[in-house]
Scaffold this motif. Structure first.
Motif, PDB file in Angstrom:
ATOM      1  N   GLY A  67     -10.118 -56.970  25.543  1.00 52.81           N
ATOM      2  CA  GLY A  67     -11.303 -56.920  24.692  1.00 52.81           C
ATOM      3  C   GLY A  67     -11.046 -56.461  23.282  1.00 52.81           C
ATOM      4  O   GLY A  67     -11.991 -56.196  22.527  1.00 52.81           O
ATOM      5  N   ILE A  68      -9.766 -56.355  22.878  1.00 52.28           N
ATOM      6  CA  ILE A  68      -9.421 -56.023  21.492  1.00 52.28           C
ATOM      7  C   ILE A  68      -9.268 -57.336  20.725  1.00 52.28           C
ATOM      8  O   ILE A  68      -8.326 -58.091  20.960  1.00 52.28           O
ATOM      9  CB  ILE A  68      -8.125 -55.216  21.423  1.00 52.28           C
ATOM     10  CG1 ILE A  68      -8.246 -53.918  22.224  1.00 52.28           C
ATOM     11  CG2 ILE A  68      -7.764 -54.906  19.967  1.00 52.28           C
ATOM     12  CD1 ILE A  68      -6.938 -53.149  22.348  1.00 52.28           C
TER      13      ILE A  68
ATOM     14  N   HIS B 176     -15.331 -62.494  22.784  1.00 46.67           N
ATOM     15  CA  HIS B 176     -16.162 -61.518  23.508  1.00 46.67           C
ATOM     16  C   HIS B 176     -15.561 -60.110  23.369  1.00 46.67           C
ATOM     17  O   HIS B 176     -15.171 -59.490  24.353  1.00 46.67           O
ATOM     18  CB  HIS B 176     -16.292 -61.915  24.979  1.00 46.67           C
ATOM     19  CG  HIS B 176     -17.510 -61.313  25.633  1.00 46.67           C
ATOM     20  ND1 HIS B 176     -18.781 -61.748  25.353  1.00 46.67           N
ATOM     21  CD2 HIS B 176     -17.646 -60.305  26.523  1.00 46.67           C
ATOM     22  CE1 HIS B 176     -19.644 -61.053  26.064  1.00 46.67           C
ATOM     23  NE2 HIS B 176     -18.984 -60.157  26.769  1.00 46.67           N
ATOM     24  N   PRO B 177     -15.507 -59.608  22.136  1.00 46.90           N
ATOM     25  CA  PRO B 177     -14.827 -58.328  21.903  1.00 46.90           C
ATOM     26  C   PRO B 177     -15.574 -57.131  22.458  1.00 46.90           C
ATOM     27  O   PRO B 177     -16.804 -57.080  22.434  1.00 46.90           O
ATOM     28  CB  PRO B 177     -14.765 -58.253  20.370  1.00 46.90           C
ATOM     29  CG  PRO B 177     -15.941 -59.053  19.911  1.00 46.90           C
ATOM     30  CD  PRO B 177     -16.055 -60.184  20.906  1.00 46.90           C
ATOM     31  N   ARG B 178     -14.794 -56.181  22.936  1.00 50.37           N
ATOM     32  CA  ARG B 178     -15.292 -54.826  23.185  1.00 50.37           C
ATOM     33  C   ARG B 178     -14.992 -53.965  21.964  1.00 50.37           C
ATOM     34  O   ARG B 178     -15.796 -53.151  21.557  1.00 50.37           O
ATOM     35  CB  ARG B 178     -14.629 -54.240  24.423  1.00 50.37           C
ATOM     36  CG  ARG B 178     -14.898 -55.050  25.694  1.00 50.37           C
ATOM     37  CD  ARG B 178     -13.921 -54.672  26.798  1.00 50.37           C
ATOM     38  NE  ARG B 178     -14.100 -53.284  27.203  1.00 50.37           N
ATOM     39  CZ  ARG B 178     -13.134 -52.543  27.763  1.00 50.37           C
ATOM     40  NH1 ARG B 178     -11.919 -53.051  27.923  1.00 50.37           N
ATOM     41  NH2 ARG B 178     -13.374 -51.306  28.127  1.00 50.37           N
TER      42      ARG B 178
ATOM     43  N   ILE C 195      -2.452 -52.270  16.246  1.00 51.38           N
ATOM     44  CA  ILE C 195      -3.379 -52.175  17.378  1.00 51.38           C
ATOM     45  C   ILE C 195      -3.411 -53.480  18.155  1.00 51.38           C
ATOM     46  O   ILE C 195      -3.487 -53.481  19.394  1.00 51.38           O
ATOM     47  CB  ILE C 195      -4.786 -51.799  16.870  1.00 51.38           C
ATOM     48  CG1 ILE C 195      -4.773 -50.382  16.277  1.00 51.38           C
ATOM     49  CG2 ILE C 195      -5.814 -51.909  17.995  1.00 51.38           C
ATOM     50  CD1 ILE C 195      -6.033 -50.026  15.520  1.00 51.38           C
ATOM     51  N   SER C 196      -3.318 -54.611  17.456  1.00 52.16           N
ATOM     52  CA  SER C 196      -3.323 -55.926  18.110  1.00 52.16           C
ATOM     53  C   SER C 196      -1.955 -56.318  18.649  1.00 52.16           C
ATOM     54  O   SER C 196      -1.796 -57.407  19.191  1.00 52.16           O
ATOM     55  CB  SER C 196      -3.815 -56.992  17.127  1.00 52.16           C
ATOM     56  OG  SER C 196      -5.147 -56.754  16.749  1.00 52.16           O
ATOM     57  N   ARG C 197      -0.968 -55.464  18.466  1.00 47.29           N
ATOM     58  CA  ARG C 197       0.395 -55.625  18.973  1.00 47.29           C
ATOM     59  C   ARG C 197       1.118 -56.819  18.358  1.00 47.29           C
ATOM     60  O   ARG C 197       1.807 -57.567  19.043  1.00 47.29           O
ATOM     61  CB  ARG C 197       0.402 -55.695  20.509  1.00 47.29           C
ATOM     62  CG  ARG C 197      -0.171 -54.463  21.205  1.00 47.29           C
ATOM     63  CD  ARG C 197       0.434 -53.127  20.728  1.00 47.29           C
ATOM     64  NE  ARG C 197       1.880 -53.191  20.751  1.00 47.29           N
ATOM     65  CZ  ARG C 197       2.645 -53.166  19.637  1.00 47.29           C
ATOM     66  NH1 ARG C 197       2.100 -53.039  18.435  1.00 47.29           N
ATOM     67  NH2 ARG C 197       3.944 -53.265  19.730  1.00 47.29           N
TER      68      ARG C 197
END
Length: 236
Positions: free
Chosen positions: A78-79, A153-155, A49-51
């Motif tokens: 935001g990940i 500042h994560p979403r 997911i974080s590539r």
């Protein structure tokens, strides 16, 4: 379509396939856990997911396919990933480690506000801000890792085994912070080998084994399911 929607995800290490066509959904504002035994592919899922590793399939985030994105693109969207093992900079201070979480940000006032937010959530870090990270206890280092993630500042905050190797009191404190972040609107995707803990705090959970999703459902339901009790909660 879910806010984060993973479709037919395959992930590879050195040409070997370790995730085999995963489908997973996370709605905005949700708290989702992924449980499974050691080596099931949980860390690989978060790294995908974080590539950070090669994948095939779709990783849709807010309708945008992130498969060809770079890790910094994911952070900008935001990940934010809080990795297994903390991965701090040992010869930097607590404050310097925290600020590394904001390295892509240019909103000075927002960074300052988030730093105060970290100190509010984790007051121990305010007292240790000028201390070298290498001199902290394991629990304090995990607090720094969580704080560094908040500084991004994560979403969507993805957390890899935040309870590993920590005393119960420290684990409780860290999970209260995670719960508070979720209550304030941060979406949580948690990977945990401690299934009891993961199912207690999450709303929905997936069970991952040998690179495949083998079960899913509301966490409260999975926590009473016989197969889950036997395999992950040590009950007959």
């Amino acid at each position: 379509m879910a806010w984060l929607e993973i479709r037919d995800l395959k992930a590879f290490y050195h040409g070997t396939e370790v995730l085999h066509g995963l489908d997973l959904r996370v709605d905005e504002g949700d708290f989702v856990a992924v449980i499974g035994s050691n080596g099931a592919g949980k860390t690989t899922l978060l790294r995908s997911i974080s590539r950070l590793i090669a994948v095939q399939g779709s990783i849709l985030f807010g309708g945008q396919d992130m498969v060809r994105s770079r890790p910094r693109d994911c952070v900008r969207q935001g990940i934010v990933h809080c990795p297994e093992g903390r991965l701090l900079f040992p010869e930097m201070t607590v404050l310097q480690n925290l600020m590394m979480g904001a390295f892509l940000r240019r909103d000075t006032d927002g960074v300052r506000q988030d730093l105060e937010r970290v100190y509010d959530y984790l007051p121990t870090l305010a007292n240790r801000k000028n201390q070298w990270a290498a001199t902290l206890s394991g629990g304090e280092q995990q607090m720094v890792a969580i704080g560094r993630a908040i500084m991004g500042h994560p979403r969507l905050l993805t957390l890899d085994e935040p309870s590993f190797g920590l005393a119960p009191l420290v684990v409780n404190a860290i999970f209260e912070v995670i719960k508070r972040l979720n209550a304030e609107g941060v979406t949580i995707l948690l990977v945990e080998q401690n299934a009891s803990l993961a199912l207690e705090f999450s709303r929905f959970a997936y069970v991952l084994e040998e690179g495949r999703i083998v079960d899913e459902g509301l966490s409260i339901g999975l926590s009473t399911k016989k197969s889950i009790l036997q395999a992950y909660l040590g009950m007959d």
